[in-house]
Each structure stands twice: as structure tokens, then as C-alpha cells.
Scaffold this motif. Structure first.
Motif, PDB file in Angstrom:
ATOM      1  N   GLY A 191      61.807  18.680  -6.853  1.00 51.85           N
ATOM      2  CA  GLY A 191      61.603  19.661  -7.901  1.00 51.85           C
ATOM      3  C   GLY A 191      60.156  20.047  -8.053  1.00 51.85           C
ATOM      4  N   GLU A 192      59.863  20.673  -9.185  1.00 52.96           N
ATOM      5  CA  GLU A 192      58.557  21.290  -9.409  1.00 52.96           C
ATOM      6  C   GLU A 192      58.074  21.017 -10.824  1.00 52.96           C
ATOM      7  OE1 GLU A 192      57.876  25.447  -8.007  1.00 52.96           O
ATOM      8  OE2 GLU A 192      57.621  25.870 -10.152  1.00 52.96           O
ATOM      9  N   MET A 193      56.780  20.765 -10.956  1.00 52.63           N
ATOM     10  CA  MET A 193      56.135  20.665 -12.255  1.00 52.63           C
ATOM     11  C   MET A 193      55.128  21.813 -12.391  1.00 52.63           C
ATOM     12  SD  MET A 193      55.378  16.585 -12.817  1.00 52.63           S
ATOM     13  CE  MET A 193      53.917  16.556 -11.754  1.00 52.63           C
ATOM     14  N   ARG A 194      54.862  22.195 -13.634  1.00 52.71           N
ATOM     15  CA  ARG A 194      53.906  23.278 -13.893  1.00 52.71           C
ATOM     16  C   ARG A 194      53.086  22.909 -15.131  1.00 52.71           C
ATOM     17  NH1 ARG A 194      53.594  28.811 -12.501  1.00 52.71           N
ATOM     18  NH2 ARG A 194      55.450  28.449 -11.210  1.00 52.71           N
ATOM     19  N   HIS A 195      51.770  22.871 -14.969  1.00 55.02           N
ATOM     20  CA  HIS A 195      50.891  22.474 -16.064  1.00 55.02           C
ATOM     21  C   HIS A 195      49.759  23.472 -16.241  1.00 55.02           C
ATOM     22  CE1 HIS A 195      52.878  18.663 -14.924  1.00 55.02           C
ATOM     23  NE2 HIS A 195      52.858  18.488 -16.236  1.00 55.02           N
ATOM     24  N   THR A 196      49.387  23.662 -17.496  1.00 51.82           N
ATOM     25  CA  THR A 196      48.198  24.448 -17.835  1.00 51.82           C
ATOM     26  C   THR A 196      47.202  23.505 -18.518  1.00 51.82           C
ATOM     27  OG1 THR A 196      49.219  25.140 -19.910  1.00 51.82           O
ATOM     28  CG2 THR A 196      49.443  26.629 -18.014  1.00 51.82           C
ATOM     29  N   PHE A 197      45.973  23.998 -18.655  1.00 59.40           N
ATOM     30  CA  PHE A 197      44.897  23.151 -19.142  1.00 59.40           C
ATOM     31  C   PHE A 197      44.085  23.878 -20.202  1.00 59.40           C
ATOM     32  CE2 PHE A 197      46.165  21.824 -14.984  1.00 59.40           C
ATOM     33  CZ  PHE A 197      46.201  20.451 -15.070  1.00 59.40           C
ATOM     34  N   ARG A 198      43.482  23.077 -21.103  1.00 56.14           N
ATOM     35  CA  ARG A 198      42.614  23.615 -22.134  1.00 56.14           C
ATOM     36  C   ARG A 198      41.514  22.598 -22.408  1.00 56.14           C
ATOM     37  NH1 ARG A 198      46.991  22.885 -27.079  1.00 56.14           N
ATOM     38  NH2 ARG A 198      46.853  20.585 -27.177  1.00 56.14           N
TER      39      ARG A 198
ATOM     40  N   THR B  75      52.976  11.934 -19.006  1.00 53.97           N
ATOM     41  CA  THR B  75      53.450  13.117 -19.718  1.00 53.97           C
ATOM     42  C   THR B  75      54.521  13.795 -18.876  1.00 53.97           C
ATOM     43  OG1 THR B  75      52.715  15.044 -20.998  1.00 53.97           O
ATOM     44  CG2 THR B  75      51.787  14.801 -18.797  1.00 53.97           C
ATOM     45  N   GLY B  76      55.087  14.871 -19.415  1.00 57.98           N
ATOM     46  CA  GLY B  76      56.223  15.507 -18.773  1.00 57.98           C
ATOM     47  C   GLY B  76      55.853  16.550 -17.737  1.00 57.98           C
ATOM     48  N   PRO B  77      56.870  17.203 -17.159  1.00 54.51           N
ATOM     49  CA  PRO B  77      56.660  18.135 -16.056  1.00 54.51           C
ATOM     50  C   PRO B  77      56.168  19.506 -16.476  1.00 54.51           C
ATOM     51  CG  PRO B  77      58.992  17.976 -16.542  1.00 54.51           C
ATOM     52  CD  PRO B  77      58.321  16.957 -17.411  1.00 54.51           C
ATOM     53  N   HIS B  78      56.207  19.812 -17.766  1.00 53.14           N
ATOM     54  CA  HIS B  78      55.725  21.094 -18.280  1.00 53.14           C
ATOM     55  C   HIS B  78      54.939  20.805 -19.548  1.00 53.14           C
ATOM     56  CE1 HIS B  78      58.275  23.560 -15.596  1.00 53.14           C
ATOM     57  NE2 HIS B  78      59.090  22.536 -15.699  1.00 53.14           N
ATOM     58  N   ALA B  79      53.618  20.939 -19.463  1.00 49.59           N
ATOM     59  CA  ALA B  79      52.786  20.606 -20.620  1.00 49.59           C
ATOM     60  C   ALA B  79      51.441  21.291 -20.485  1.00 49.59           C
ATOM     61  CB  ALA B  79      52.591  19.086 -20.716  1.00 49.59           C
ATOM     62  N   THR B  80      50.754  21.422 -21.615  1.00 52.85           N
ATOM     63  CA  THR B  80      49.353  21.827 -21.623  1.00 52.85           C
ATOM     64  C   THR B  80      48.532  20.567 -21.816  1.00 52.85           C
ATOM     65  OG1 THR B  80      49.832  24.025 -22.505  1.00 52.85           O
ATOM     66  CG2 THR B  80      47.595  23.203 -22.765  1.00 52.85           C
ATOM     67  N   ILE B  81      47.611  20.321 -20.899  1.00 55.29           N
ATOM     68  CA  ILE B  81      46.863  19.070 -20.853  1.00 55.29           C
ATOM     69  C   ILE B  81      45.419  19.328 -21.273  1.00 55.29           C
ATOM     70  CG2 ILE B  81      46.041  17.221 -19.333  1.00 55.29           C
ATOM     71  CD1 ILE B  81      48.603  17.713 -17.660  1.00 55.29           C
ATOM     72  N   ASP B  82      44.926  18.502 -22.180  1.00 47.92           N
ATOM     73  CA  ASP B  82      43.540  18.613 -22.634  1.00 47.92           C
ATOM     74  C   ASP B  82      42.588  18.097 -21.554  1.00 47.92           C
ATOM     75  OD1 ASP B  82      44.276  19.652 -25.074  1.00 47.92           O
ATOM     76  OD2 ASP B  82      44.261  17.711 -26.096  1.00 47.92           O
ATOM     77  N   LEU B  83      41.535  18.856 -21.292  1.00 51.09           N
ATOM     78  CA  LEU B  83      40.520  18.486 -20.315  1.00 51.09           C
ATOM     79  C   LEU B  83      39.368  17.767 -21.018  1.00 51.09           C
ATOM     80  CD1 LEU B  83      40.346  21.815 -18.280  1.00 51.09           C
ATOM     81  CD2 LEU B  83      41.276  19.639 -17.465  1.00 51.09           C
TER      82      LEU B  83
END
Length: 280
Positions: free
Chosen positions: A270-277, A106-114
Motif C-alpha cells: 500500500g501507500e502512505m501520504r504525509h505532509t509537514f509543517r 503515527t498513521g499512514p495519513h498525517a501532518t507531521i510537525d518538523l
């Protein structure tokens, strides 16, 4: 040169913005990143003299995986001594290799399902193979590598460690468990590609920090070792291992939860940023 994906198109990231590679080159170069490796050296030359007026604004959060469909994704376990020690193992005599299935990218900015279980973080530098390579001697191990990028080897530890012996690949290949980006950074952009600073932050707290110069098996060794067995192909990815600080080795263990924010940063890349749900 920094090659990225924006709205399904290959772009060159510059200080002035993003340049659509196919449009700016009058279709000399493809919009498909998988087609670029055969022209990588020409693309490097072309990118060095790009007209700043061709660049347009973009949002970093809109960037997609710079190589969304790699053919082979290799990964290396226990490649930093402090991580080997925290995991309770002896330093390996040769690289310990597993795979991540390409559908996890997946990409560098995404919301990832847990998924259910214990999902852990593992910041890694990722080597991008750009030239066919088979039986490469160690002293030429950088030759097939055209770029580096930031990666996370996200891992659901229950699935990963189930069974005797444990089978790593499935627990590391849930959807979204292979974030990479924000760009493929050509090696000429880096003063020393063997010595990059890695920093992983969870909700603002630094949980991993090291340098790639502390790998037990550096990139040339990994390329030589893998290519002695598997022919490497343009577009293959090698996740090179994670430093100490993973969640399952903390006291008490700590894992990713809904609404957590994970920032993955490597100097020069560079930098990646991810959130989770929680998975639906």
C-alpha cells in the motif's frame, strides 16, 4: 488479510470496504490490534470467508496506525548496498541495529510537525512480529513474522549524528517520526514477500526506488540476528532499512520543509501520504 485501524477500531480492509472485526465476529476477535496476534491463524481463516455485505465505505485518509503501541521497535542501518555506498561506508558484516521509541509511531495519513534541524526521509518495509521468538535459526526466520507494512524512518540528522559515537535513536523518535500503514498485510497476500518494490516520492519527484530483494540482510536474517539477543514479542516492529536516495547524501543536501508532501509506496503493501509543517 489486511488489518487496519479506523476510528480506534480494528478493521479488515476488503475490496468492498472496511469490516469492523469485533462487530462482525460477534466479539470473537478484539477491537484492540494488540490482542489479535494470539488468534492470528483463526483470524486469517475467518477473514477468508467474510460476507461482503458487512463491509462499509471508508476514507483512506481516516486510517490510523495499524499497530499504534508496539512494545519494541527495532531498525536497521545500511541494509542496501547503494545506500551504504552513498553514505560512504563499507558493506557491514552483520546488521547494524538501533531503536525507534514507540512514542514516534503515527498513521499512514498525517501532518507531521518538523522540529528545528534537518529532517530526512527513509522509506522502509516493516516486518511485524506475531509470535514469541527467541534464538530463531535463519532458515526459520519468517516463522514469527505474520505481516508486513509500509514505514518511514524519519530522521532529524543533527540530533541523530551529534556526539562521538553518534546516538541514532533520539534523532529518529520525534513525534510522528515512525509512520506505518496503511495496513498489516498478511504474508499470504504477497506472491514473494522477499521481493517488493519500494518507491518514495517527494512533491511528485521519485527520490527512492529499489526492491526488498536487494537487502544485504533479508528479513529472516534480521529476525534470527535480533532474536539471538532480544526475545521478540507479538506486536514488535522491525524497520528493515532504507534504499539509496536519502536527502542528506544528495548534492546539495535536501531536507523536508513545511508544505512538502511525502508519498511512501511498497508494492503489495500500500501507500502512505504525509505532509509537514513547522513545529509550533
Amino acid at each position: 488479510m489486511r488489518i487496519a485501524q479506523l476510528a480506534g477500531r480494528t478493521v479488515l480492509l476488503t475490496l468492498d470496504g472496511a469490516v469492523d472485526v469485533a462487530t462482525a465476529s460477534a466479539d470473537r476477535f478484539s477491537a484492540d490490534p494488540a490482542d489479535l496476534f494470539g488468534q492470528w491463524d483463526d483470524l486469517l481463516d475467518w477473514s477468508s470467508d467474510i460476507d461482503p455485505a458487512l463491509a462499509g465505505p471508508y476514507k483512506e485518509s481516516d486510517l490510523l496506525a495499524p499497530l499504534p503501541e508496539p512494545r519494541q521497535v527495532f531498525a536497521v542501518a545500511l541494509n542496501y548496498r547503494p545506500h551504504t555506498a552513498e553514505a560512504g561506508y563499507q558493506e557491514p558484516a552483520e546488521p547494524l541495529v538501533f531503536t525507534k521509541f514507540p512514542s514516534c509511531i503515527t498513521g499512514p495519513h498525517a501532518t507531521i510537525d518538523l522540529p528545528p534541524g534537518h529532517v530526512d526521509w527513509e522509506l522502509e518495509a516493516v516486518a511485524v512480529i506475531g509470535r514469541h521468538a527467541h534464538r530463531v535459526p535463519r532458515e526459520k526466520g519468517w516463522d514469527p513474522v505474520v505481516a508486513l507494512t509500509v514505514g518511514q524512518d524519519l530522521s532529524e540528522r543533527i540530533v541523530q549524528l551529534a556526539g562521538r559515537p553518534a546516538q541514532f535513536s533520539l534523532g529518529k523518535s520525534f513525534p510522528g517520526f515512525g509512520p506505518v500503514g496503511p495496513a498489516l498485510v498478511s504474508l499470504d497476500e504477497l506472491p514473494d514477500p522477499d521481493d517488493l518494490e519500494l518507491t518514495c516520492e517527494l512533491n511528485g519527484e521519485t527520490v527512492q526506488h529499489d526492491r526488498t530483494s536487494n537487502m544485504i540482510f533479508p528479513v529472516p536474517t534480521l529476525v534470527s540476528y535480533l532474536s539471538a539477543i532480544c526475545p521478540l514479542r507479538p506486536g514488535d516492529l522491525i524497520f528493515t532499512g532504507t534504499p539509496a536516495g536519502v536527502g542528506n547524501r544528495r548534492t546539495p543536501p535536501r531536507f523536508l520543509g513545511p508544505d512538502d508532501t511525502l508519498v511512501s509506496r511498497i508494492g503489495g503493501l500500500g501507500e502512505m501520504r504525509h505532509t509537514f509543517r513547522s513545529a509550533p
